[in-house]
Design a protein around this motif. Structure first.
Motif, PDB file in Angstrom:
ATOM      1  N   ALA A 167       0.832  -1.205   0.000  1.00 29.78           N
ATOM      2  CA  ALA A 167       0.000   0.000   0.000  1.00 29.78           C
ATOM      3  C   ALA A 167       0.867   1.256   0.000  1.00 29.78           C
ATOM      4  O   ALA A 167       0.567   2.238  -0.692  1.00 29.78           O
ATOM      5  N   HIS A 168       1.947   1.227   0.755  1.00 30.87           N
ATOM      6  CA  HIS A 168       2.865   2.360   0.831  1.00 30.87           C
ATOM      7  C   HIS A 168       3.508   2.639  -0.536  1.00 30.87           C
ATOM      8  O   HIS A 168       3.573   3.788  -0.990  1.00 30.87           O
ATOM      9  N   ILE A 169       3.941   1.591  -1.211  1.00 34.66           N
ATOM     10  CA  ILE A 169       4.588   1.741  -2.515  1.00 34.66           C
ATOM     11  C   ILE A 169       3.571   2.145  -3.582  1.00 34.66           C
ATOM     12  O   ILE A 169       3.867   2.964  -4.452  1.00 34.66           O
ATOM     13  N   LEU A 170       2.349   1.614  -3.510  1.00 35.27           N
ATOM     14  CA  LEU A 170       1.303   2.025  -4.460  1.00 35.27           C
ATOM     15  C   LEU A 170       0.995   3.516  -4.329  1.00 35.27           C
ATOM     16  O   LEU A 170       0.787   4.205  -5.328  1.00 35.27           O
ATOM     17  N   LEU A 171       0.997   4.028  -3.103  1.00 30.59           N
ATOM     18  CA  LEU A 171       0.765   5.458  -2.884  1.00 30.59           C
ATOM     19  C   LEU A 171       1.920   6.275  -3.469  1.00 30.59           C
ATOM     20  O   LEU A 171       1.698   7.308  -4.114  1.00 30.59           O
ATOM     21  N   ALA A 172       3.145   5.823  -3.260  1.00 26.93           N
ATOM     22  CA  ALA A 172       4.310   6.517  -3.833  1.00 26.93           C
ATOM     23  C   ALA A 172       4.220   6.519  -5.359  1.00 26.93           C
ATOM     24  O   ALA A 172       4.518   7.526  -6.007  1.00 26.93           O
ATOM     25  N   GLN A 173       3.777   5.413  -5.941  1.00 21.25           N
ATOM     26  CA  GLN A 173       3.623   5.333  -7.393  1.00 21.25           C
ATOM     27  C   GLN A 173       2.600   6.367  -7.880  1.00 21.25           C
ATOM     28  O   GLN A 173       2.832   7.081  -8.854  1.00 21.25           O
ATOM     29  N   GLU A 174       1.486   6.455  -7.193  1.00 18.07           N
ATOM     30  CA  GLU A 174       0.441   7.405  -7.587  1.00 18.07           C
ATOM     31  C   GLU A 174       0.948   8.844  -7.524  1.00 18.07           C
ATOM     32  O   GLU A 174       0.723   9.639  -8.436  1.00 18.07           O
TER      33      GLU A 174
END
Length: 139
Positions: free
Chosen positions: A45-52
Motif C-alpha cells: 500500500a505504501h509503494i502504491l501510494l508513492a507510485q500514484e
C-alpha cells in the motif's frame, strides 16, 4: 484551461494496475529496512501510494510499471566494483544524470556502502524524486 498551462499529468489521469506490482525477495528486504514496514500488505500500500504521487508529477511508463522499485544497478557485473571504489577512494563520486527511476539503485548503493555525500543525481523532471522518495518513512 489554456492548453499552454496544461501539464502532461493533468491530461493523463492515473489508473494504476496494482496487479503488476511485485518485489523480489531482495527488493522486499531493502524496502522493509528503509521504511520500517515489515507487513507485506502495508508495504505494498505504501509503494502504491508513492507510485500514484510520482505518476502525477511524471506520468512515465517506468513509473506505471513499478520500475522505480527495481534495483537493476545491483545486478550489473561492475556493481561490487563501484561499491568498493566508494569505500576505498575518499573522493570517488557516483554521478547519475537523468536516469529515469534510478533512485532505488542509488539508495541501494548508499545502503551497500557507497558514501551518500559522494552520490549526485539529477532527475529528468523536477519533482520526480520527492514523489518517489516517499517510499521511505518520514517523507
Amino acid at each position: 484551461m489554456n492548453s499552454a498551462n496544461t501539464s502532461q499529468a493533468d491530461t493523463c489521469p492515473f489508473h494504476g494496475d496494482p496487479g503488476i506490482y511485485s518485489l523480489t525477495p531482495d527488493e522486499a528486504k531493502f524496502f522493509k529496512a528503509v521504511t520500517g514496514i515489515d507487513d507485506d500488505e502495508k508495504l505494498r500500500a505504501h509503494i502504491l501510494l508513492a507510485q500514484e504521487k510520482a505518476y502525477k508529477v511524471a506520468p512515465y511508463p517506468c513509473i506505471y510499471r513499478f520500475a522505480f522499485v527495481k534495483m537493476e544497478i545491483t545486478r550489473l557485473p561492475v556493481y561490487q566494483d563501484i561499491i568498493a571504489m566508494g569505500r576505498e577512494r575518499p573522493n570517488a563520486v557516483f554521478l547519475d544524470l537523468g536516469s529515469c527511476c534510478n533512485l532505488r539503485g542509488l539508495e541501494e548503493s548508499c545502503f551497500d556502502g557507497f558514501p551518500a555525500h559522494n552520490i549526485l543525481s539529477s532527475d529528468i523532471k523536477k519533482g520526480e524524486s520527492p514523489a518517489l522518495h516517499s517510499c521511505e518513512p518520514d517523507t
